[in-house]
Scaffold this active site. Structure first.
Site: not given
Ligand code: CP
Ligand code: NVA
Length: 329
Positions: A121, A148, A151, A243, A283, A311
């Site tokens: 990440r 992402h 997801q 989102d 998500c 997931r």
């Molecule tokens: N949806 C998602 O990626 O959640 P987290 O940020 O908790 O991993």
């Molecule tokens: N768009 C959000 C998704 C979190 C899972 C972010 O990047 O923070």
């Protein structure tokens, strides 16, 4: 994405190009096998119900780096890998040598000697691309500012469970033209869905992603449309998603974003009027009262907790496939 008044992304995203390993940096990397991955995830769920999960990751180590917060991604990867007989280790980016300046090149090379896959990440998508360039094992995108994909794999699994065959269905996304919007735009044509996205002015998806989505849509015979009005995006849709308005990294823009997104809050009343049969996806984490009301997110059309569970199954299928044959799918 960041508002166009601040820093819009200029880089054209690349697909995985690691020489020795097949990585998943974005939706396009899953394209040839998306159907199979979804079927494999469904099979794993069935095998689990029958008490017969394969130990397909036995003896394998999955090493994970998180530069941003996570609840679902981290836990679903850790538990999923262990359920398939492997081990998942999380490197806290703050206490690893990365935060003291060790290069991504050296990190990638070293971790590839210990682990069979790397899950990352990353604050910047370019960092993920760099890790994949130097790693000799598969690298999986656990969220970047650009995409992402894990997801969306879980979301398509959830849609299949609730809607059946996705061909000819319409998916709507309302909100920021961010990483989620990007992966939805690229992923919808691949499963035969039309997609409509509604964003306020200044928060459109990356034009390079939109161009790729349109090219995919042409190839798959589907439609891609970006509009301004939420009602126009969701009209008659089979599934509606949103989102956060303030993604990780956008916190400094909170006030300006909350103003720009006024009128983009999804509610049960809005869906009842314009998309009466739609299921609702998010998500998570959710900010109820901002991108969607609490009632919509916790009402009868919401599938948010199925999405979160999926997931795990989606990523288990992905890792099983990647580690079975890391150089060829
Ligand atoms: N949806 C998602 O990626 O959640 P987290 O940020 O908790 O991993
Ligand atoms: N768009 C959000 C998704 C979190 C899972 C972010 O990047 O923070």
């Amino acid at each position: 994405m960041s508002s166009k008044t601040t820093t819009a992304r200029k880089t054209t995203p690349k697909s995985a190009d690691a020489p020795g390993a097949r990585s998943v940096l974005g939706m396009r990397d899953m394209e040839p096998y998306l159907d199979q991955l979804l079927a494999e995830a469904q099979l794993l769920k069935a095998q689990n119900k029958a008490g017969a999960l394969p130990q397909s990751l036995s003896g394998k180590a999955v090493l994970m780096i998180y530069e941003k917060n996570s609840t679902r991604t981290r836990v679903s990867f850790e538990v999923g890998v262990q359920r398939l007989g492997g081990i998942a280790i999380n490197l806290d980016s703050q206490t690893s040598q990365l935060s003291r300046g060790e290069s991504i090149e050296d990190t990638a090379q070293v971790l590839s000697r210990y682990g069979h896959a790397l899950v990352y990440r990353a604050n910047r998508h370019e960092n993920l691309e760099a890790l994949a360039r130097y790693a000799t094992v598969p690298v999986v995108n656990a969220l970047t500012d650009l995409e992402h994909p894990c997801q969306i794999l879980a979301d398509w699994l959830t849609l299949r469970e609730h809607l059946g065959d996705l061909k000819g269905k319409t998916f709507a996304y309302v909100g920021d033209g961010n990483n989620m919007a990007h992966s939805y735009l690229l992923g919808a044509p691949m499963v035969g869905m039309d997609i409509r996205v509604a964003c306020p002015k200044g928060y459109d998806p990356d034009p390079a992603i939109l161009e790729q989505a349109k090219a995919l849509a042409e190839r798959y015979g589907t439609k891609v449309k970006v509009v301004r009005k939420p009602e126009e995006a969701i009209a008659g849709a089979d599934a509606v998603a949103t989102d956060t308005w303030i993604s990780m990294g956008d916190e400094a823009e909170t006030v300006q974003r909350q103003k720009a997104f006024t009128g983009y809050t999804l509610s049960e009343e809005m869906l009842a009027a314009h998309a009466p049969n739609a299921i609702f996806l998010h998500c998570l984490p959710g900010h109820w009262g901002e991108e969607a009301t609490y009632e919509l997110a916790h009402g009868s059309r919401s599938v948010i907790y199925d999405e979160a569970e999926n997931r795990m199954w989606a990523q288990m299928a992905l890792l099983s496939r990647l580690l079975k044959s890391p150089t060829a799918w």
